[in-house]
Design a protein around this motif. Structure first.
Motif, short mmCIF file in Angstrom:
data_model
loop_
_atom_site.label_atom_id
_atom_site.label_comp_id
_atom_site.label_asym_id
_atom_site.label_seq_id
_atom_site.Cartn_x
_atom_site.Cartn_y
_atom_site.Cartn_z
N LEU A 69 0.86 -1.18 0.00
CA LEU A 69 0.00 0.00 0.00
C LEU A 69 0.90 1.24 0.00
O LEU A 69 0.61 2.23 -0.64
CB LEU A 69 -0.91 0.02 1.23
N GLU A 70 1.99 1.14 0.77
CA GLU A 70 3.05 2.15 0.79
C GLU A 70 4.34 1.42 0.45
O GLU A 70 4.65 0.38 1.04
CB GLU A 70 3.18 2.78 2.17
N LYS A 71 5.11 1.98 -0.47
CA LYS A 71 6.27 1.27 -1.01
C LYS A 71 7.29 0.86 0.05
O LYS A 71 7.98 -0.14 -0.08
CB LYS A 71 6.94 2.11 -2.08
N VAL A 72 7.38 1.61 1.13
CA VAL A 72 8.38 1.29 2.17
C VAL A 72 7.96 0.10 3.02
O VAL A 72 8.77 -0.41 3.79
CB VAL A 72 8.68 2.51 3.07
N TYR A 73 6.70 -0.35 2.90
CA TYR A 73 6.21 -1.49 3.68
C TYR A 73 5.73 -2.59 2.73
O TYR A 73 4.55 -2.91 2.69
CB TYR A 73 5.09 -1.06 4.63
N LYS A 74 6.64 -3.17 1.97
CA LYS A 74 6.30 -4.21 1.01
C LYS A 74 6.17 -5.57 1.68
O LYS A 74 6.86 -5.86 2.64
CB LYS A 74 7.38 -4.32 -0.07
N PHE A 92 -1.49 -12.35 3.00
CA PHE A 92 -0.75 -11.21 3.55
C PHE A 92 -1.73 -10.27 4.22
O PHE A 92 -2.88 -10.16 3.81
CB PHE A 92 0.00 -10.47 2.44
N CYS A 93 -1.28 -9.58 5.23
CA CYS A 93 -2.12 -8.65 5.97
C CYS A 93 -1.52 -7.25 5.90
O CYS A 93 -0.31 -7.08 6.08
CB CYS A 93 -2.22 -9.10 7.43
N PHE A 94 -2.36 -6.27 5.61
CA PHE A 94 -1.94 -4.88 5.56
C PHE A 94 -2.82 -4.06 6.49
O PHE A 94 -4.03 -4.26 6.53
CB PHE A 94 -2.10 -4.31 4.15
N SER A 95 -2.22 -3.15 7.22
CA SER A 95 -2.97 -2.20 8.03
C SER A 95 -3.27 -1.00 7.15
O SER A 95 -2.36 -0.32 6.68
CB SER A 95 -2.14 -1.80 9.25
N VAL A 96 -4.56 -0.77 6.89
CA VAL A 96 -4.99 0.31 5.99
C VAL A 96 -5.21 1.58 6.78
O VAL A 96 -5.87 1.57 7.82
CB VAL A 96 -6.29 -0.08 5.24
N ARG A 97 -4.64 2.67 6.28
CA ARG A 97 -4.82 3.99 6.88
C ARG A 97 -5.61 4.87 5.92
O ARG A 97 -5.66 4.59 4.73
CB ARG A 97 -3.47 4.64 7.14
N PRO A 98 -6.20 5.95 6.44
CA PRO A 98 -6.88 6.88 5.54
C PRO A 98 -5.91 7.35 4.45
O PRO A 98 -4.73 7.60 4.70
CB PRO A 98 -7.26 8.04 6.45
N GLY A 99 -6.43 7.41 3.23
CA GLY A 99 -5.61 7.84 2.10
C GLY A 99 -5.06 6.70 1.27
O GLY A 99 -4.60 6.91 0.16
N GLN A 100 -5.12 5.49 1.79
CA GLN A 100 -4.61 4.34 1.03
C GLN A 100 -5.78 3.67 0.33
O GLN A 100 -6.61 3.05 0.98
CB GLN A 100 -3.91 3.36 1.96
N ASP A 101 -5.81 3.79 -0.99
CA ASP A 101 -6.94 3.24 -1.74
C ASP A 101 -6.51 2.37 -2.92
O ASP A 101 -7.32 2.02 -3.75
CB ASP A 101 -7.88 4.34 -2.20
N LYS A 102 -5.22 2.02 -2.99
CA LYS A 102 -4.72 1.16 -4.06
C LYS A 102 -3.76 0.13 -3.50
O LYS A 102 -2.94 0.44 -2.64
CB LYS A 102 -4.00 1.97 -5.12
N ILE A 123 -4.30 -1.89 -8.08
CA ILE A 123 -5.69 -2.33 -7.94
C ILE A 123 -6.43 -1.38 -7.02
O ILE A 123 -6.02 -1.18 -5.87
CB ILE A 123 -5.74 -3.76 -7.37
N SER A 124 -7.53 -0.82 -7.52
CA SER A 124 -8.36 0.05 -6.69
C SER A 124 -9.02 -0.78 -5.60
O SER A 124 -9.52 -1.89 -5.86
CB SER A 124 -9.44 0.73 -7.55
N LEU A 125 -9.05 -0.25 -4.39
CA LEU A 125 -9.66 -0.95 -3.26
C LEU A 125 -11.08 -0.48 -2.97
O LEU A 125 -11.68 -0.91 -2.00
CB LEU A 125 -8.77 -0.79 -2.02
N PHE A 129 -13.58 -1.99 -0.09
CA PHE A 129 -14.04 -1.19 1.05
C PHE A 129 -15.56 -1.20 1.14
O PHE A 129 -16.12 -1.25 2.23
CB PHE A 129 -13.55 0.26 0.92
N LYS A 130 -16.27 -1.19 0.00
CA LYS A 130 -17.74 -1.17 -0.01
C LYS A 130 -18.34 -2.51 0.40
O LYS A 130 -19.26 -2.57 1.19
CB LYS A 130 -18.25 -0.83 -1.42
N THR A 131 -17.82 -3.60 -0.18
CA THR A 131 -18.45 -4.91 0.01
C THR A 131 -17.77 -5.76 1.08
O THR A 131 -18.34 -6.75 1.52
CB THR A 131 -18.43 -5.71 -1.31
N GLY A 132 -16.54 -5.42 1.43
CA GLY A 132 -15.82 -6.19 2.43
C GLY A 132 -14.95 -7.29 1.84
O GLY A 132 -14.08 -7.81 2.51
N ARG A 133 -15.19 -7.63 0.56
CA ARG A 133 -14.38 -8.68 -0.07
C ARG A 133 -14.44 -8.55 -1.58
O ARG A 133 -15.34 -7.94 -2.13
CB ARG A 133 -14.79 -10.06 0.36
N GLU A 134 -13.45 -9.19 -2.21
CA GLU A 134 -13.41 -9.24 -3.67
C GLU A 134 -12.61 -10.47 -4.10
O GLU A 134 -11.63 -10.82 -3.47
CB GLU A 134 -12.75 -7.98 -4.24
#
Length: 163
Positions: A69-74, A92-102, A123-125, A129-134
């Motif tokens: 989500l952020e290049k420094v945390y691959k 893999f698990c990512f902690s999503v913060r405001p502003g991260q949408d890809k 990939i747009s998230l 975010f709307k449905t909870g899964r894809e």
């Protein structure tokens, strides 16, 4: 037999094998500039890397996948030696913060001297975010300004809101 195995993977429900303790919480590490906040979502994004396909017709690749989500945390998958259609089955698990949408995904061929990019995609998230899964879904790996595809990567995603 290989087709049956891929079909079984595609139809299998997303099983989360990574616990929330393994997610990096970036909330207090690197604050997001409020002027660039596009998404207001916070939570855990689980990404299951099912399999990939590489259109390298001449040689077998030793592919691995990087996601961020952020290049420094691959996050990085295991290497699969000499394979054009690797099966990963890694979550893999990512902690999503405001502003991260890809979610950014890059598939790389591991070489002795230097690694070569097979392809990458963003990939747009929004739908996650709307449905909870894809997914499971194939995402093309465009090359040469999108004029050619170098294969695809198959992912499933699940978002757990932490509002």
């Amino acid at each position: 037999m290989k087709l049956f195995a891929l079909l079984a993977l595609a139809l299998a429900p997303l099983s989360l094998t990574v616990s929330a303790e393994n997610c990096i919480d970036l909330e207090n590490v690197n604050p997001v500039d409020p002027t660039i906040q596009r998404s207001r979502h916070k939570g855990q994004l689980y990404v299951k890397l099912n399999h990939a396909s590489n259109k390298d017709w001449f040689t077998k690749s030793d592919p691995y996948v990087e996601m961020w989500l952020e290049k420094v945390y691959k996050r990085r998958s295991k290497d699969i030696a000499k394979n054009l259609n690797p099966i990963y089955n890694e979550t893999f698990c990512f902690s999503v913060r405001p502003g991260q949408d890809k979610l950014h995904v890059r598939v790389i061929n591991k070489d002795t001297i230097s690694d070569d990019k097979i392809g990458d995609t963003s990939i747009s998230l929004d739908n996650v975010f709307k449905t909870g899964r894809e997914g499971p879904q194939d995402y093309k790996l465009p090359k040469w300004f999108g004029l050619r595809s170098n294969g695809y990567v198959n992912l499933q995603m699940q978002f757990v809101d932490r509002a």
